[in-house]
Design a protein around this motif. Sequence first.
Motif, PDB file in Angstrom:
ATOM      1  N   LEU A   1       0.820  -1.213   0.000  1.00 15.15           N
ATOM      2  CA  LEU A   1       0.000   0.000   0.000  1.00 15.15           C
ATOM      3  C   LEU A   1       0.848   1.254   0.000  1.00 15.15           C
ATOM      4  N   LEU A   2       2.011   1.193   0.643  1.00 15.21           N
ATOM      5  CA  LEU A   2       2.901   2.354   0.708  1.00 15.21           C
ATOM      6  C   LEU A   2       3.540   2.654  -0.638  1.00 15.21           C
ATOM      7  N   ILE A   3       4.017   1.629  -1.333  1.00 14.76           N
ATOM      8  CA  ILE A   3       4.842   1.868  -2.518  1.00 14.76           C
ATOM      9  C   ILE A   3       4.071   1.828  -3.829  1.00 14.76           C
ATOM     10  N   TYR A   4       2.803   1.387  -3.794  1.00 17.23           N
ATOM     11  CA  TYR A   4       2.080   1.211  -5.050  1.00 17.23           C
ATOM     12  C   TYR A   4       2.038   2.513  -5.864  1.00 17.23           C
ATOM     13  N   PHE A   5       1.784   3.630  -5.205  1.00 21.77           N
ATOM     14  CA  PHE A   5       1.705   4.910  -5.909  1.00 21.77           C
ATOM     15  C   PHE A   5       2.954   5.761  -5.675  1.00 21.77           C
ATOM     16  N   TRP A   6       3.929   5.238  -4.947  1.00 18.96           N
ATOM     17  CA  TRP A   6       5.126   6.030  -4.654  1.00 18.96           C
ATOM     18  C   TRP A   6       5.970   6.180  -5.920  1.00 18.96           C
ATOM     19  N   PRO A   7       6.427   7.402  -6.242  1.00 17.50           N
ATOM     20  CA  PRO A   7       7.134   7.652  -7.507  1.00 17.50           C
ATOM     21  C   PRO A   7       8.589   7.177  -7.494  1.00 17.50           C
ATOM     22  N   ILE A   8       8.798   5.858  -7.510  1.00 15.79           N
ATOM     23  CA  ILE A   8      10.125   5.282  -7.642  1.00 15.79           C
ATOM     24  C   ILE A   8      10.071   4.204  -8.724  1.00 15.79           C
ATOM     25  N   ASP A   9      11.237   3.831  -9.228  1.00 11.68           N
ATOM     26  CA  ASP A   9      11.291   2.799 -10.270  1.00 11.68           C
ATOM     27  C   ASP A   9      10.710   1.489  -9.754  1.00 11.68           C
ATOM     28  N   THR A  10      10.126   0.743 -10.664  1.00 10.22           N
ATOM     29  CA  THR A  10       9.461  -0.499 -10.269  1.00 10.22           C
ATOM     30  C   THR A  10      10.432  -1.514  -9.660  1.00 10.22           C
ATOM     31  N   VAL A  11      11.699  -1.493 -10.079  1.00  8.60           N
ATOM     32  CA  VAL A  11      12.662  -2.444  -9.533  1.00  8.60           C
ATOM     33  C   VAL A  11      12.879  -2.188  -8.045  1.00  8.60           C
ATOM     34  N   TYR A  12      12.809  -0.915  -7.635  1.00 11.51           N
ATOM     35  CA  TYR A  12      12.950  -0.590  -6.214  1.00 11.51           C
ATOM     36  C   TYR A  12      11.709  -1.007  -5.429  1.00 11.51           C
ATOM     37  N   LYS A  13      10.552  -0.921  -6.073  1.00 17.01           N
ATOM     38  CA  LYS A  13       9.326  -1.388  -5.423  1.00 17.01           C
ATOM     39  C   LYS A  13       9.411  -2.883  -5.146  1.00 17.01           C
ATOM     40  N   ILE A  14       9.966  -3.614  -6.097  1.00 14.97           N
ATOM     41  CA  ILE A  14      10.161  -5.056  -5.898  1.00 14.97           C
ATOM     42  C   ILE A  14      11.147  -5.298  -4.761  1.00 14.97           C
ATOM     43  N   GLY A  15      12.180  -4.466  -4.679  1.00 20.69           N
ATOM     44  CA  GLY A  15      13.151  -4.584  -3.593  1.00 20.69           C
ATOM     45  C   GLY A  15      12.522  -4.365  -2.234  1.00 20.69           C
ATOM     46  N   ILE A  16      11.608  -3.400  -2.134  1.00 18.42           N
ATOM     47  CA  ILE A  16      10.923  -3.131  -0.869  1.00 18.42           C
ATOM     48  C   ILE A  16       9.991  -4.281  -0.511  1.00 18.42           C
ATOM     49  N   MET A  17       9.324  -4.841  -1.503  1.00 20.60           N
ATOM     50  CA  MET A  17       8.460  -5.994  -1.244  1.00 20.60           C
ATOM     51  C   MET A  17       9.282  -7.202  -0.786  1.00 20.60           C
ATOM     52  N   LEU A  18      10.453  -7.398  -1.379  1.00 18.91           N
ATOM     53  CA  LEU A  18      11.338  -8.470  -0.937  1.00 18.91           C
ATOM     54  C   LEU A  18      11.747  -8.251   0.511  1.00 18.91           C
ATOM     55  N   LEU A  19      12.099  -7.029   0.843  1.00 21.25           N
ATOM     56  CA  LEU A  19      12.484  -6.705   2.215  1.00 21.25           C
ATOM     57  C   LEU A  19      11.345  -7.004   3.190  1.00 21.25           C
ATOM     58  N   ALA A  20      10.131  -6.618   2.809  1.00 25.51           N
ATOM     59  CA  ALA A  20       8.970  -6.851   3.669  1.00 25.51           C
ATOM     60  C   ALA A  20       8.674  -8.331   3.839  1.00 25.51           C
ATOM     61  N   ALA A  21       9.138  -9.143   2.892  1.00 29.13           N
ATOM     62  CA  ALA A  21       8.895 -10.586   2.965  1.00 29.13           C
ATOM     63  C   ALA A  21       9.950 -11.320   3.782  1.00 29.13           C
ATOM     64  N   CYS A  22      10.962 -10.584   4.280  1.00 28.36           N
ATOM     65  CA  CYS A  22      12.050 -11.189   5.057  1.00 28.36           C
ATOM     66  C   CYS A  22      11.930 -10.769   6.519  1.00 28.36           C
ATOM     67  N   PRO A  23      11.243 -11.569   7.341  1.00 26.19           N
ATOM     68  CA  PRO A  23      11.023 -11.193   8.749  1.00 26.19           C
ATOM     69  C   PRO A  23      12.324 -11.056   9.521  1.00 26.19           C
ATOM     70  N   GLY A  24      12.248 -10.318  10.616  1.00 23.68           N
ATOM     71  CA  GLY A  24      13.423 -10.037  11.433  1.00 23.68           C
ATOM     72  C   GLY A  24      14.120 -11.283  11.942  1.00 23.68           C
TER      73      GLY A  24
END
Length: 303
Positions: free
Chosen positions: A63-86
Amino acid sequence: MDFFRRNMQQFANIFMPLSIALIMFGIGLELNFSNFRRVFTHPRAIITGLASQLFLLPIIAFLLIYFWPIDTVYKIGIMLLAACPGGTASNLVTKMLRGRVALSVSLTAFNSFIILFSIPLVVQFSFMVFGEEGQSFSLTFGETMSDVLFTVILPVVAGILLNEFFGHKFGDKLHKALQYILPGIMLLAFIVVIFFDESQKNVKYFEHLNLLIPLIILNFATIIIGYLVSRRLKLKHSSAYTIAIEMGLQNSVLALFIANQVLKDKDISLVAILYSSFSLISTFVGGWILKNYFGKKAVSKLK
């Protein structure tokens, strides 16, 4: 020069898992089996923590990055990060803030198995939604579980056994010393990564403010939402801010490994590098504020 770099990289590759194992051994020295018995006899906290990390965290990131003005590859990077629990870092922060360490360690152990299936699903979903041509991949069960076994589970169990049978001989001196030794090992590990890990070099942080801003928002948003959801589900204050720490502090090392070794994309790995540069300190500060200033307020509201 190349020989020196290779040796320094090898040193970093050896020192990092060794430091993680030492930290988890030290954390084990502070625990006993009764701590884990309470976690599983009252499972609402661990179920809430797992559900928050595996479902709520990627949803918040999306929800945070869907409309955020960054390249799509970085959006994928953020989703990967969110999928890696602490991982180990969240266990240590929980210990330093006197949270429910057994709950934190249990979440790490369970997540280490579940992410074998959840991370490929989240990443492939991200490739599909954001229009990048991604590759189908899977995490190797043997390699992933062996890393967790030797750096997390076995050191913790060894520390617990030592505490169970010989803890009375240690006295308070060892426990007081661990309050300084374990953060010192973590600090040393970060110094080694910064100066010796090739992936961390030549990163110009101030040139990536467009990425740092959503990452900082993600960090604090997940901490706050993790705490509020836990309190809404009537969990104790100590469980709530433990889950908040787990939500805020992602396993950047795992995300970096997947980005470099599996996806082989430096732009995706940049996200993990940037997040690791501030998230340990910011999550500690966020957890400390929740622990010391929101406990009584949350209790009074629920009553």
